[in-house]
Motif scaffolding. Structure first.
Motif, mmCIF file in Angstrom:
data_model
loop_
_atom_site.group_PDB
_atom_site.id
_atom_site.type_symbol
_atom_site.label_atom_id
_atom_site.label_comp_id
_atom_site.label_asym_id
_atom_site.label_seq_id
_atom_site.Cartn_x
_atom_site.Cartn_y
_atom_site.Cartn_z
ATOM 1 N N ASP A 95 0.780 -1.293 0.066
ATOM 2 C CA ASP A 95 0.056 -0.065 0.043
ATOM 3 C C ASP A 95 0.945 1.193 -0.075
ATOM 4 N N GLY A 96 2.061 1.006 -0.344
ATOM 5 C CA GLY A 96 2.894 2.351 -0.694
ATOM 6 C C GLY A 96 3.743 2.844 0.475
ATOM 7 N N ARG A 97 3.795 2.161 1.709
ATOM 8 C CA ARG A 97 4.621 2.951 2.800
ATOM 9 C C ARG A 97 5.956 2.113 2.902
ATOM 10 N N ARG A 98 6.741 2.921 3.444
ATOM 11 C CA ARG A 98 8.118 2.434 3.805
ATOM 12 C C ARG A 98 8.294 1.402 4.738
ATOM 13 N N SER A 99 8.904 0.308 4.598
ATOM 14 C CA SER A 99 8.977 -0.741 5.616
ATOM 15 C C SER A 99 10.226 -1.609 5.274
ATOM 16 N N SER A 100 10.820 -2.314 6.338
ATOM 17 C CA SER A 100 11.829 -3.413 5.970
ATOM 18 C C SER A 100 10.952 -4.504 5.535
ATOM 19 N N HIS A 101 11.860 -5.466 4.837
ATOM 20 C CA HIS A 101 11.229 -6.859 4.522
ATOM 21 C C HIS A 101 11.041 -7.519 5.490
ATOM 22 N N PHE A 102 11.497 -7.317 6.830
ATOM 23 C CA PHE A 102 11.187 -8.270 7.954
ATOM 24 C C PHE A 102 9.828 -7.628 8.633
ATOM 25 N N GLU A 103 9.480 -6.372 8.472
ATOM 26 C CA GLU A 103 8.275 -6.002 9.087
ATOM 27 C C GLU A 103 7.285 -6.182 8.161
ATOM 28 N N MET A 104 7.545 -6.227 6.768
ATOM 29 C CA MET A 104 6.435 -6.812 5.748
ATOM 30 C C MET A 104 6.236 -8.143 6.013
#
Length: 261
Positions: free
Chosen positions: A90-99
């Motif tokens: 949905d277009g937010r910034r996040s680490s792959h772990f948090e994703m």
């Protein structure tokens, strides 16, 4: 020795992973949840390999000084940007772990295990004690312990080997297999965040991070025969630990099936 030699040397381990029976065992949403709840540790410790390389190959302290190799500096920083602050579905910034954690939550997988483990890591301030005293499967413990032993040893080319051949180079094919099973087995379940995570990894690792990581290995080893030998040894060990992780998840998954029948 070179990249082609290493790739040829580790083919037996890669084939075991690519043809592992675990993939065929993930048939229900409960199976998927079990897989995610145990694989998440590999998603997390990968970030530590990444940051260990960044600490070795760039300057992350003050006062700042330029590190010797601008090429490896660029390569690792480019990978860090995507792994630590990528765009979510949905277009937010996040680490792959948090994703990955969000994807777990979206399909009702239990995230308490990994979250409690990370609290213990923070509390004890000793990753090896945290691993040893956890209630994780012995092969998951061994997987994590290997990662942090390589990091503790502190040799850039060995950390890069675990990162590249044990993870980055393997991920596209491995996750493609898993993704095929997910799409076939769970058509009625909303796995959009999980599928996005896997597809993002396939896209990044196959097209960008994989080739970058290979170039980083070449830059770090150069013409040093001992370094290439070290890379071969660590790469094989990393893949063997990954096989152990896959065996552990399969064992836990089958044990859960017995409990529920």
């Amino acid at each position: 020795m070179n990249i082609a030699t290493i790739n040829n040397s580790i083919q037996p381990q890669k084939q075991i992973l690519l043809k592992h029976s675990l993939y065929e065992k993930v048939k229900t949403i409960e199976d998927l949840q079990c897989f995610l709840e145990n694989h998440v540790y590999a998603v997390w410790d990968f970030m530590s390999l990444l940051k260990a390389l960044q600490a070795k190959l760039t300057c992350t302290t003050t006062p700042w000084f330029a590190t010797p190799n601008p090429e490896t500096r660029y390569l690792i920083n480019e990978i860090v940007v995507a792994e630590e602050s990528d765009l979510t579905l949905d277009g937010r910034r996040s680490s792959h772990f948090e994703m990955y954690i969000e994807a777990m939550e979206s399909c009702d997988a239990d995230t308490s295990g990994i979250k409690n483990f990370l609290k213990e890591v923070a509390s004890l301030q000793n990753i090896f004690v945290a691993i040893k005293t956890s209630n994780l499967h012995p092969d998951i413990k061994a997987f994590l312990d290997f990662t942090f032993r390589v990091i503790e040893e502190g040799k850039s080319h060995e950390i890069a080997a675990a990162f590249t051949f044990g993870r980055e180079d393997l991920i596209p094919a491995m996750f493609t297999e898993i993704l095929k099973n997910f799409q076939a087995n769970f058509p009625a379940t909303d796995l959009s965040k999980l599928i996005y995570y896997f597809e993002r990894h396939i896209e990044l690792d196959a097209d960008e991070h994989g080739p970058m990581a290979m170039k980083m290995i070449t830059e770090l080893c150069g013409t040093d025969a001992q370094k290439w030998s070290d890379v071969e040894e660590v790469s094989k060990l990393a893949l063997e630990k990954r096989i152990g992780l896959w065996n552990a998840i399969e064992e836990l998954l089958m044990a859960a099936k017995i409990v529920t029948t």
